[in-house]
Write a protein that holds these residues in place. Sequence first.
Motif, mmCIF file in Angstrom:
data_model
loop_
_atom_site.group_PDB
_atom_site.id
_atom_site.type_symbol
_atom_site.label_atom_id
_atom_site.label_comp_id
_atom_site.label_asym_id
_atom_site.label_seq_id
_atom_site.Cartn_x
_atom_site.Cartn_y
_atom_site.Cartn_z
ATOM 1 N N GLY A 1 17.787 1.000 -2.778
ATOM 2 C CA GLY A 1 17.662 1.930 -1.661
ATOM 3 C C GLY A 1 18.550 3.157 -1.721
ATOM 4 N N PRO A 2 19.849 3.007 -2.001
ATOM 5 C CA PRO A 2 20.718 4.189 -2.052
ATOM 6 C C PRO A 2 20.421 5.132 -3.214
ATOM 7 N N TYR A 3 19.653 4.665 -4.200
ATOM 8 C CA TYR A 3 19.425 5.451 -5.402
ATOM 9 C C TYR A 3 17.974 5.892 -5.584
ATOM 10 N N ASP A 4 17.036 5.179 -4.942
ATOM 11 C CA ASP A 4 15.626 5.447 -5.198
ATOM 12 C C ASP A 4 14.794 5.033 -3.983
ATOM 13 N N ALA A 5 13.865 5.918 -3.567
ATOM 14 C CA ALA A 5 13.041 5.631 -2.386
ATOM 15 C C ALA A 5 12.002 4.545 -2.649
ATOM 16 N N ASN A 6 11.520 4.458 -3.892
ATOM 17 C CA ASN A 6 10.526 3.468 -4.301
ATOM 18 C C ASN A 6 9.328 3.404 -3.348
ATOM 19 N N PRO A 7 8.598 4.488 -3.202
ATOM 20 C CA PRO A 7 7.459 4.467 -2.285
ATOM 21 C C PRO A 7 6.249 3.746 -2.871
ATOM 22 N N PRO B 1 11.396 1.495 -15.222
ATOM 23 C CA PRO B 1 11.919 2.821 -15.546
ATOM 24 C C PRO B 1 13.003 3.311 -14.585
ATOM 25 N N VAL B 2 12.880 2.957 -13.305
ATOM 26 C CA VAL B 2 13.902 3.385 -12.345
ATOM 27 C C VAL B 2 15.249 2.779 -12.718
ATOM 28 N N PHE B 3 15.234 1.507 -13.099
ATOM 29 C CA PHE B 3 16.491 0.878 -13.512
ATOM 30 C C PHE B 3 17.009 1.492 -14.806
ATOM 31 N N VAL B 4 16.131 1.613 -15.798
ATOM 32 C CA VAL B 4 16.556 2.062 -17.133
ATOM 33 C C VAL B 4 17.042 3.509 -17.117
ATOM 34 N N HIS B 5 16.321 4.382 -16.425
ATOM 35 C CA HIS B 5 16.602 5.819 -16.510
ATOM 36 C C HIS B 5 17.487 6.352 -15.388
ATOM 37 N N GLN B 6 17.573 5.624 -14.261
ATOM 38 C CA GLN B 6 18.303 6.178 -13.126
ATOM 39 C C GLN B 6 19.441 5.290 -12.651
ATOM 40 N N VAL B 7 19.082 4.117 -12.154
ATOM 41 C CA VAL B 7 20.094 3.279 -11.511
ATOM 42 C C VAL B 7 21.145 2.805 -12.509
ATOM 43 N N GLY B 8 20.694 2.297 -13.663
ATOM 44 C CA GLY B 8 21.653 1.824 -14.660
ATOM 45 C C GLY B 8 22.643 2.890 -15.079
ATOM 46 N N PRO B 9 22.179 4.062 -15.543
ATOM 47 C CA PRO B 9 23.122 5.115 -15.956
ATOM 48 C C PRO B 9 24.052 5.571 -14.849
ATOM 49 N N ARG B 10 23.569 5.625 -13.624
ATOM 50 C CA ARG B 10 24.439 6.055 -12.522
ATOM 51 C C ARG B 10 25.557 5.063 -12.261
ATOM 52 N N LEU B 11 25.329 3.797 -12.655
ATOM 53 C CA LEU B 11 26.316 2.756 -12.393
ATOM 54 C C LEU B 11 27.000 2.274 -13.668
ATOM 55 N N GLY B 12 26.970 3.102 -14.711
ATOM 56 C CA GLY B 12 27.752 2.822 -15.909
ATOM 57 C C GLY B 12 27.061 2.006 -16.976
ATOM 58 N N LEU B 13 25.719 1.944 -16.941
ATOM 59 C CA LEU B 13 24.986 1.168 -17.945
ATOM 60 C C LEU B 13 23.891 2.048 -18.545
ATOM 61 N N LYS B 14 24.098 2.499 -19.779
ATOM 62 C CA LYS B 14 23.148 3.388 -20.425
ATOM 63 C C LYS B 14 22.066 2.607 -21.164
#
Length: 346
Positions: free
Chosen positions: A226-232, A164-177
Amino acid sequence: MSFASRKNRKYSSSRNSRRRALRGLAGLALAPIAGPMLGFTAHEARAQAQIQPIRFGLQNTFTGAAAVVWARQKIYERRGLKVEAFKFADGRGVRDAMLAGKVDFGTMNLTPFFVGSSAGNFTLIAFVLLGGDTVGVAARKGIEKISDLKGKNVSITVGSTTGPVFVHQVGPRLGLKEGEYRIVNLQPADQPAALAAGSVDAYAGPEPYLTITERSGIGKVLIRFGPYDANPTCLVVNTSFLNKHPETVLAFLRSWLDGVEYWGKNREGVVEALLGMYREGGHDLQPELVAQMASLPKVVPDITPELIEYMKGQAGILHKAGQLKNLPEWDKVIRPDLLEKARAMA
């Protein structure tokens, strides 16, 4: 396998053996001061007597690295704790064992914690580590950035926190919806082979697979989260256990702080423990590779206001997407005060 160890200590005093009654009285006289003689106050001695055996469920993966080291190096023995550790492939396994009452404490990522805490079963008492840099995206040669994955096959592990972090956050922030690529559901251990075979063009996954992919020449790591999500990784106790045995929870946390200190000061011991974990799982990794990986996570246990807000945001995303039925009652399921109290007592 149990990491538990038991130590039996016998205290005896040698007195004049001519009269048994005098010897018995001497023993009774010494009993009340045994605690202070050992460095305990009377209150501490009573508290120590209330400490329960601990059943601890841990992710036997790099996601739970600090817990693996704590258990394998038996850090808990320093404070006389009796711990039985149970190993699980992921946080979902730990969650299910806790819900079934088979373990009292456990490590897990956010999604399993949200599920358990939304029903009022789990309480967050610390973090195991912040692993943003331990997860990321690896891709085959020819793909240079995340937006290049449009129209491609991308593997995630459905049900994990990383997906979910990739799909909803990291991907969209880097141009991949979401919807601009095809999702392939694979377990992390299967992702490098799928990349090598060409059945996927990239994957979002954890260590050690990112480093293995890069070192073996299968592909390269495009980004780390790391720059986009703390992933605790969460350190959790069953709420019912906390209510019944608060002294045990504080004793556990004092030992956990010992483990945090050990991680920072004993890199050789950290690498040794992690190598043992991987070799038991059939991965013959080199010490220098594991040492490189051990430099990636931030082993800090504190539940800060910033991380609490981050967690609320993550839960909100899952709730909106229909992947989390109910939101937790945050004031009840997050207890930063317990770690603060344990630190003051340590």
